[in-house]
Design a protein around this motif. Structure first.
Motif, short mmCIF file in Angstrom:
data_model
loop_
_atom_site.label_atom_id
_atom_site.label_comp_id
_atom_site.label_asym_id
_atom_site.label_seq_id
_atom_site.Cartn_x
_atom_site.Cartn_y
_atom_site.Cartn_z
N ASP A 87 -1.74 -1.62 2.03
CA ASP A 87 -2.83 -2.60 1.90
C ASP A 87 -3.22 -2.81 0.45
N ALA A 88 -3.27 -1.72 -0.31
CA ALA A 88 -3.64 -1.82 -1.72
C ALA A 88 -2.63 -2.65 -2.51
N CYS A 89 -1.38 -2.66 -2.05
CA CYS A 89 -0.31 -3.45 -2.70
C CYS A 89 -0.15 -4.83 -2.07
N ASN A 90 -0.99 -5.14 -1.10
CA ASN A 90 -0.86 -6.40 -0.35
C ASN A 90 0.53 -6.56 0.26
N LYS A 91 1.02 -5.51 0.88
CA LYS A 91 2.34 -5.52 1.53
C LYS A 91 2.20 -5.02 2.95
N THR A 92 3.17 -5.38 3.77
CA THR A 92 3.23 -4.79 5.09
C THR A 92 3.71 -3.35 4.94
N THR A 93 3.45 -2.54 5.94
CA THR A 93 3.90 -1.15 5.85
C THR A 93 5.43 -1.09 5.76
N THR A 94 6.11 -1.96 6.49
CA THR A 94 7.57 -1.97 6.46
C THR A 94 8.10 -2.27 5.07
N SER A 95 7.59 -3.33 4.44
CA SER A 95 8.10 -3.67 3.11
C SER A 95 7.67 -2.63 2.07
N PHE A 96 6.49 -2.05 2.25
CA PHE A 96 6.03 -1.00 1.33
C PHE A 96 6.97 0.21 1.39
N ASP A 106 10.41 -0.72 -0.08
CA ASP A 106 10.36 -0.82 -1.54
C ASP A 106 10.28 0.55 -2.20
N LYS A 107 9.46 1.42 -1.64
CA LYS A 107 9.33 2.77 -2.21
C LYS A 107 10.61 3.57 -2.06
N ALA A 108 11.27 3.42 -0.93
CA ALA A 108 12.50 4.18 -0.69
C ALA A 108 13.63 3.72 -1.60
N VAL A 109 13.66 2.43 -1.92
CA VAL A 109 14.78 1.88 -2.68
C VAL A 109 14.50 1.79 -4.18
N SER A 110 13.28 1.41 -4.55
CA SER A 110 13.03 1.13 -5.96
C SER A 110 12.27 2.21 -6.72
N SER A 111 11.72 3.19 -6.03
CA SER A 111 11.00 4.25 -6.74
C SER A 111 11.98 5.20 -7.41
N GLU A 144 -1.88 6.87 8.01
CA GLU A 144 -3.08 6.24 7.45
C GLU A 144 -2.94 6.07 5.94
N GLU A 145 -2.34 7.06 5.29
CA GLU A 145 -2.13 6.97 3.84
C GLU A 145 -1.12 5.88 3.52
N VAL A 146 -0.05 5.76 4.29
CA VAL A 146 0.94 4.69 4.09
C VAL A 146 0.26 3.34 4.25
N GLU A 147 -0.52 3.19 5.30
CA GLU A 147 -1.21 1.92 5.52
C GLU A 147 -2.19 1.61 4.38
N ARG A 148 -2.91 2.62 3.93
CA ARG A 148 -3.86 2.41 2.84
C ARG A 148 -3.14 1.94 1.58
N ARG A 149 -2.03 2.60 1.24
CA ARG A 149 -1.28 2.23 0.04
C ARG A 149 -0.64 0.85 0.18
#
Length: 112
Positions: free
Chosen positions: A27-36, A39-44, A20-25
């Protein structure tokens, strides 16, 4: 030349609250959960804290807790508390505090 990129798939598991937290975040970034997640795994930025120097601190804490137990036992047996025991304990706590201060002052986050 290959027509398609090589890809690697990995299955990960979330509990419902995490998902639910992943989905919320996402959505807040206007991204799909997969791309979110990708992106977090690679660019953070990932930082690692080296805690190898923690061993002396843990040993000092064990020594102090053993001494506190011995003092408590002796005080319960004799209904008496010796000033020397209290002073020894005070010095060990002071040493531990100094060790902790030194250790914390040398901590550095390493970027990975």
């Amino acid at each position: 030349m290959r027509k398609y990129k090589q890809v690697k798939e990995k299955k990960i598991t979330f509990d419902m609250k995490q998902w639910e937290e992943v989905e919320r975040r996402a959505d807040a970034c206007n991204k799909t959960t997969t791309s979110f997640i990708r992106d977090k795994a690679v660019s953070s930025e990932v930082r690692v804290l080296d805690l190898k120097g923690l061993a002396p601190l843990i040993n000092d804490m064990r020594t102090i807790s053993n001494n506190i137990n011995q003092i408590a036992r002796k005080a319960n047996e004799t209904n008496n508390l010796y000033a020397g025991d209290v002073e020894k304990l005070r010095k060990e706590v002071e040493c531990l505090s100094h060790t902790l201060s030194q250790f914390v002052s040398t901590l550095q986050w390493k970027k990975v």
